[in-house]
Design a protein around this motif. Structure first.
Motif, PDB file in Angstrom:
ATOM      1  N   THR A 138      29.307  40.061  30.335  1.00 50.83           N
ATOM      2  CA  THR A 138      30.129  41.019  31.090  1.00 50.83           C
ATOM      3  C   THR A 138      31.135  41.731  30.191  1.00 50.83           C
ATOM      4  N   ARG A 139      30.810  41.884  28.913  1.00 47.64           N
ATOM      5  CA  ARG A 139      31.789  42.437  27.977  1.00 47.64           C
ATOM      6  C   ARG A 139      32.113  43.913  28.249  1.00 47.64           C
ATOM      7  N   PHE A 142      33.277  37.268  29.079  1.00 45.23           N
ATOM      8  CA  PHE A 142      34.059  38.419  28.636  1.00 45.23           C
ATOM      9  C   PHE A 142      34.401  38.252  27.148  1.00 45.23           C
ATOM     10  N   ASP A 143      34.642  39.383  26.477  1.00 50.43           N
ATOM     11  CA  ASP A 143      35.045  39.292  25.068  1.00 50.43           C
ATOM     12  C   ASP A 143      36.517  39.638  24.871  1.00 50.43           C
ATOM     13  N   ARG A 144      37.264  39.713  25.948  1.00 49.28           N
ATOM     14  CA  ARG A 144      38.711  39.967  25.922  1.00 49.28           C
ATOM     15  C   ARG A 144      39.259  39.631  27.301  1.00 49.28           C
ATOM     16  N   SER A 145      40.559  39.749  27.481  1.00 49.47           N
ATOM     17  CA  SER A 145      41.142  39.466  28.783  1.00 49.47           C
ATOM     18  C   SER A 145      40.531  40.396  29.834  1.00 49.47           C
ATOM     19  N   PHE A 146      40.450  39.924  31.067  1.00 46.35           N
ATOM     20  CA  PHE A 146      39.718  40.640  32.107  1.00 46.35           C
ATOM     21  C   PHE A 146      40.625  40.933  33.287  1.00 46.35           C
ATOM     22  N   ASP A 147      40.202  41.908  34.080  1.00 42.47           N
ATOM     23  CA  ASP A 147      40.914  42.242  35.301  1.00 42.47           C
ATOM     24  C   ASP A 147      40.396  41.351  36.432  1.00 42.47           C
ATOM     25  N   ASP A 148      41.316  40.837  37.246  1.00 41.85           N
ATOM     26  CA  ASP A 148      40.931  39.910  38.316  1.00 41.85           C
ATOM     27  C   ASP A 148      39.963  40.518  39.321  1.00 41.85           C
ATOM     28  N   GLN A 149      39.951  41.847  39.432  1.00 42.00           N
ATOM     29  CA  GLN A 149      39.047  42.442  40.416  1.00 42.00           C
ATOM     30  C   GLN A 149      37.580  42.294  40.028  1.00 42.00           C
ATOM     31  N   SER A 156      34.270  33.180  44.760  1.00 37.32           N
ATOM     32  CA  SER A 156      34.544  31.819  44.282  1.00 37.32           C
ATOM     33  C   SER A 156      33.386  31.246  43.475  1.00 37.32           C
ATOM     34  N   ASN A 157      32.228  31.898  43.534  1.00 33.48           N
ATOM     35  CA  ASN A 157      31.072  31.445  42.751  1.00 33.48           C
ATOM     36  C   ASN A 157      31.032  32.057  41.351  1.00 33.48           C
ATOM     37  N   VAL A 158      32.107  32.744  40.964  1.00 40.16           N
ATOM     38  CA  VAL A 158      32.193  33.353  39.636  1.00 40.16           C
ATOM     39  C   VAL A 158      33.197  32.578  38.781  1.00 40.16           C
ATOM     40  N   LYS A 159      32.756  32.148  37.616  1.00 39.45           N
ATOM     41  CA  LYS A 159      33.620  31.476  36.649  1.00 39.45           C
ATOM     42  C   LYS A 159      33.795  32.391  35.434  1.00 39.45           C
ATOM     43  N   PRO A 160      34.994  32.953  35.233  1.00 44.66           N
ATOM     44  CA  PRO A 160      35.204  33.809  34.050  1.00 44.66           C
ATOM     45  C   PRO A 160      35.511  32.987  32.804  1.00 44.66           C
ATOM     46  N   VAL A 161      34.929  33.394  31.695  1.00 46.62           N
ATOM     47  CA  VAL A 161      35.169  32.739  30.407  1.00 46.62           C
ATOM     48  C   VAL A 161      35.408  33.825  29.368  1.00 46.62           C
ATOM     49  N   VAL A 162      36.518  33.733  28.654  1.00 44.83           N
ATOM     50  CA  VAL A 162      36.813  34.692  27.590  1.00 44.83           C
ATOM     51  C   VAL A 162      36.374  34.092  26.264  1.00 44.83           C
ATOM     52  N   VAL A 163      35.527  34.819  25.565  1.00 42.86           N
ATOM     53  CA  VAL A 163      34.968  34.354  24.299  1.00 42.86           C
ATOM     54  C   VAL A 163      35.299  35.385  23.222  1.00 42.86           C
ATOM     55  N   TYR A 164      35.991  34.969  22.211  1.00 36.24           N
ATOM     56  CA  TYR A 164      36.359  35.870  21.118  1.00 36.24           C
ATOM     57  C   TYR A 164      35.366  35.737  19.972  1.00 36.24           C
ATOM     58  N   PRO A 165      35.303  36.737  19.057  1.00 37.33           N
ATOM     59  CA  PRO A 165      36.126  37.943  18.973  1.00 37.33           C
ATOM     60  C   PRO A 165      35.558  39.070  19.833  1.00 37.33           C
ATOM     61  N   PRO A 166      36.385  40.087  20.173  1.00 36.85           N
ATOM     62  CA  PRO A 166      35.857  41.239  20.902  1.00 36.85           C
ATOM     63  C   PRO A 166      34.706  41.894  20.127  1.00 36.85           C
ATOM     64  N   ASP A 171      20.970  28.189  33.575  1.00 37.02           N
ATOM     65  CA  ASP A 171      19.517  28.207  33.756  1.00 37.02           C
ATOM     66  C   ASP A 171      18.895  29.483  33.219  1.00 37.02           C
ATOM     67  N   VAL A 172      19.714  30.541  33.118  1.00 36.43           N
ATOM     68  CA  VAL A 172      19.209  31.834  32.662  1.00 36.43           C
ATOM     69  C   VAL A 172      20.383  32.630  32.087  1.00 36.43           C
ATOM     70  N   PHE A 173      20.091  33.497  31.139  1.00 32.70           N
ATOM     71  CA  PHE A 173      21.094  34.403  30.575  1.00 32.70           C
ATOM     72  C   PHE A 173      20.696  35.825  30.931  1.00 32.70           C
ATOM     73  N   PHE A 174      21.608  36.527  31.608  1.00 33.87           N
ATOM     74  CA  PHE A 174      21.352  37.898  32.053  1.00 33.87           C
ATOM     75  C   PHE A 174      22.295  38.840  31.325  1.00 33.87           C
ATOM     76  N   SER A 175      21.736  39.915  30.751  1.00 29.48           N
ATOM     77  CA  SER A 175      22.535  40.836  29.934  1.00 29.48           C
ATOM     78  C   SER A 175      22.338  42.274  30.399  1.00 29.48           C
ATOM     79  N   PRO A 176      23.297  42.803  31.165  1.00 34.05           N
ATOM     80  CA  PRO A 176      23.143  44.167  31.708  1.00 34.05           C
ATOM     81  C   PRO A 176      23.157  45.268  30.666  1.00 34.05           C
ATOM     82  N   ASP A 177      23.632  44.996  29.426  1.00 33.41           N
ATOM     83  CA  ASP A 177      23.630  46.044  28.398  1.00 33.41           C
ATOM     84  C   ASP A 177      22.498  45.874  27.393  1.00 33.41           C
ATOM     85  N   GLY A 178      21.618  44.888  27.625  1.00 35.67           N
ATOM     86  CA  GLY A 178      20.431  44.747  26.801  1.00 35.67           C
ATOM     87  C   GLY A 178      20.555  43.825  25.603  1.00 35.67           C
TER      88      GLY A 178
END
Length: 376
Positions: free
Chosen positions: A7-8, A42-49, A54-64, A89-96
């Protein structure tokens, strides 16, 4: 099921086409499937929206990851322990983009198009080197591939020598924010941008493959042949390769009527689109061409190209032109301007055509692809 998602590109107030694709698709997916857990990487801080439930777990992974060297680090090393930690179980990447180091965890990229293979001059050197090297690998690594048109499916299969059977065509949606606007809004927009005059509209980045130079030359030819004060409004981000566009514009006798508005926020773009005389979208290459559908939703007639995915997406609801022919584009402008009956026909057909492109349909198609990947 646990689904790890790249979700970067979810960056509030900075989202472009693939960012909005990610936003709308994931918003629907997470709401449709509350029984499954989604790990948003995410690769940086994210917006709460962006945390849609509740089924979403955000994780920030550096570096951007905003440079090819950092793409490599982030996808192949940074995110790997987190994908495994949460037992995805699966990795989904919307930007390819994919990781080469996830072992047996199936991966599903959305490869919107491979324009970098056909128009490498539109990209900075290191970016095009990275894309051309790694997207071929991603196509072979992927358990399934999602793409956005039959044209792109055939292009990916032929260019990367992968079976078309593993590629699922899932059309983009278009936001319901795009809709007809009232005469008061049209007057407000025209006063703001075009001195109260009607205008043809272009929306997109200012890149060579977007064919903006020929569009400007066609507009110039149209103005010379028609008794018209319609202006040309160009909305989009200036890229590295805009000097030819600016040179052609500066030499035009109608340069004062060619307005560059830059990139607009979504709420403003909605009003600008809905107030246009017509959308002029005569690109040389598109995987989908989202502005075509956005204009149709806004009841704005469309002139678009007869190449790549554009005739597939527009069908019979737009005027199709040869993007290499200035005369072809100019003639379409004249027809849109002079033929009110044609305009109304295109608006009606566009309205009907646009109803097929919803984010709900996109999300359902993506979910079917995920299920195929896990069942095969």
């Amino acid at each position: 099921m646990v689904i790890a998602v790249n979700t970067r590109l979810l960056l509030w107030n900075k989202m472009s086409g693939i960012g909005w694709y990610t936003y709308h698709t994931l918003k629907h997916l997470t709401h449709m499937h509350p029984e499954h857990r989604f790990i948003f990487l995410f690769d940086r801080s994210f917006d709460d929206q962006f945390i849609f439930g509740s089924n979403v777990k955000p994780v920030v992974v550096y570096p951007p990851a905003r440079h090819p060297f950092l793409y490599y680090v982030w996808f192949n090393f940074s995110i790997v322990p987190f994908v495994k930690k949460y037992k995805a179980d699966v990795f989904f990447s919307p930007d390819g983009f994919l990781s080469l180091n996830l072992g047996n965890i199936p991966s599903i990229p959305v490869i919107h198009d491979i324009n970098f293979e056909h128009f490498p001059q539109d990209f900075p050197f290191w970016s095009r080197q990275y894309y051309c090297h790694y997207f071929r690998k991603y196509a072979h690594l992927a358990k399934r591939i999602v793409t956005v048109s039959e044209f792109s499916k055939n292009d990916i299969a032929a260019t990367y020598k992968v079976s078309p059977d593993k590629i699922d065509v899932v059309y983009n949606g278009a936001s319901d924010e795009f809709r007809p606007v009232g005469e008061d809004i049209k007057a407000e927009v025209r006063t703001k941008y075009t001195q109260g005059q009607e205008y043809f509209l272009y929306v997109g980045d200012l890149l060579p493959r977007k064919n903006v130079v020929r569009m400007i030359l066609a507009y110039e030819a149209y103005r010379k042949s028609a008794d018209s004060r319609i202006k040309m409004l160009i909305v989009g981000k200036s890229m590295l390769f805009t000097s030819e566009i600016m040179d052609v514009c500066s030499r035009s006798p109608y340069r004062e009527d060619i307005i560059f508005a830059g990139r607009l926020p979504q709420h403003e773009l909605v009003k600008v689109m809905g107030s246009a005389k017509a959308l002029i979208y005569v690109s040389l290459f598109e995987g989908f061409g989202l502005p075509i559908v956005e204009a149709m939703k806004a009841h704005v007639p469309v002139i678009t190209s007869n190449v790549s995915s554009m005739p597939e997406i527009a069908a019979d609801a737009a005027l199709l032109v040869d993007p290499l022919s200035v005369d072809s584009i100019k003639n379409a402008m004249e027809r849109i301007d002079k033929d009110g009956q044609l305009r109304q026909l295109l608006i009606q057909k566009g309205k009907q055509r646009s109803e097929q492109f919803t984010w709900m349909n996109t999300s359902k198609g993506v979910w079917e692809s995920i299920e195929k990947a896990l069942s095969s």
